[in-house]
Design a protein around this motif. Structure first.
Motif, PDB file in Angstrom:
ATOM      1  N   SER A  52     -37.254  36.507  30.415  1.00 26.66           N
ATOM      2  CA  SER A  52     -37.849  37.452  31.317  1.00 26.66           C
ATOM      3  C   SER A  52     -37.884  36.882  32.702  1.00 26.66           C
ATOM      4  N   GLY A  53     -38.284  37.864  33.676  1.00 21.45           N
ATOM      5  CA  GLY A  53     -38.339  37.206  35.202  1.00 21.45           C
ATOM      6  C   GLY A  53     -36.728  36.907  35.625  1.00 21.45           C
ATOM      7  N   LEU A  54     -36.908  35.702  36.265  1.00 16.40           N
ATOM      8  CA  LEU A  54     -35.689  35.360  37.059  1.00 16.40           C
ATOM      9  C   LEU A  54     -35.044  34.131  36.419  1.00 16.40           C
ATOM     10  N   PRO A  55     -34.420  34.177  35.262  1.00 11.62           N
ATOM     11  CA  PRO A  55     -33.735  32.767  34.684  1.00 11.62           C
ATOM     12  C   PRO A  55     -32.758  32.399  35.551  1.00 11.62           C
ATOM     13  N   SER A  56     -32.631  31.061  35.594  1.00 11.55           N
ATOM     14  CA  SER A  56     -31.738  30.529  36.297  1.00 11.55           C
ATOM     15  C   SER A  56     -31.123  29.148  35.615  1.00 11.55           C
ATOM     16  N   VAL A  57     -29.921  28.982  35.746  1.00 13.99           N
ATOM     17  CA  VAL A  57     -29.241  27.863  34.876  1.00 13.99           C
ATOM     18  C   VAL A  57     -28.581  26.973  35.839  1.00 13.99           C
ATOM     19  N   ILE A  58     -28.788  25.794  35.540  1.00 20.48           N
ATOM     20  CA  ILE A  58     -27.934  24.697  36.509  1.00 20.48           C
ATOM     21  C   ILE A  58     -27.616  23.548  35.249  1.00 20.48           C
ATOM     22  N   GLN A  59     -26.097  23.350  35.529  1.00 16.66           N
ATOM     23  CA  GLN A  59     -25.567  22.492  34.496  1.00 16.66           C
ATOM     24  C   GLN A  59     -24.736  21.481  35.452  1.00 16.66           C
ATOM     25  N   ASN A  60     -24.911  20.215  34.464  1.00 13.08           N
ATOM     26  CA  ASN A  60     -24.113  19.221  35.148  1.00 13.08           C
ATOM     27  C   ASN A  60     -23.773  18.227  34.047  1.00 13.08           C
ATOM     28  N   SER A  61     -22.331  17.911  34.048  1.00  9.33           N
ATOM     29  CA  SER A  61     -21.920  16.847  33.133  1.00  9.33           C
ATOM     30  C   SER A  61     -21.477  15.755  33.580  1.00  9.33           C
ATOM     31  N   GLY A  62     -21.850  15.433  34.641  1.00  8.34           N
ATOM     32  CA  GLY A  62     -21.452  14.310  35.675  1.00  8.34           C
ATOM     33  C   GLY A  62     -22.551  13.273  35.678  1.00  8.34           C
ATOM     34  N   ASN A  63     -22.506  12.317  36.646  1.00 13.25           N
ATOM     35  CA  ASN A  63     -23.056  11.278  36.601  1.00 13.25           C
ATOM     36  C   ASN A  63     -23.353  10.968  38.309  1.00 13.25           C
ATOM     37  N   ASN A  64     -24.813  10.769  38.520  1.00 13.80           N
ATOM     38  CA  ASN A  64     -24.899  10.311  40.070  1.00 13.80           C
ATOM     39  C   ASN A  64     -24.853  11.526  40.910  1.00 13.80           C
ATOM     40  N   VAL A  65     -25.154  12.531  40.308  1.00  9.86           N
ATOM     41  CA  VAL A  65     -25.219  14.030  41.170  1.00  9.86           C
ATOM     42  C   VAL A  65     -26.559  14.731  41.568  1.00  9.86           C
ATOM     43  N   LEU A  66     -26.604  15.012  42.643  1.00  7.12           N
ATOM     44  CA  LEU A  66     -27.771  15.917  43.081  1.00  7.12           C
ATOM     45  C   LEU A  66     -27.305  17.255  43.095  1.00  7.12           C
ATOM     46  N   ILE A  67     -28.400  17.801  42.312  1.00 13.42           N
ATOM     47  CA  ILE A  67     -28.113  19.200  42.235  1.00 13.42           C
ATOM     48  C   ILE A  67     -29.286  19.770  43.093  1.00 13.42           C
TER      49      ILE A  67
END
Length: 79
Positions: A52-67
């Motif tokens: 519920s609400g505002l679900p958010s997904v952030i995915q990363n499969s790398g290294n040394n990454v700024l998200i």
């Protein structure tokens, strides 16, 4: 106790242009990664079951990454 629509008319904000900005600044410097194995990431059909609400997904499969992620929600109430 509920307020009547007539009473709410006097408190209306009218109309206006709403402009929202986010400035996300970040840096990834001076890092290193060697001989690393990255994995996979996945979202299945049931990943948001019951959300519920505002679900958010952030995915990363790398290294040394700024998200960086930012969400602006404007809510307009009308009688």
């Amino acid at each position: 106790m509920a307020v009547s629509a007539g009473t709410l008319e006097h408190y209306s904000g009218g109309s206006s242009l709403v402009q929202s900005n986010q400035n996300l600044t970040g840096a990834v410097t001076g890092n290193s990664a060697s001989q690393v194995v990255t994995g996979t990431n996945s979202i299945t059909g049931d990943s948001f079951a019951g959300a519920s609400g505002l679900p958010s997904v952030i995915q990363n499969s790398g290294n040394n990454v700024l998200i960086q992620n930012g969400v602006i929600v404007n809510v307009q109430m009308k009688p």
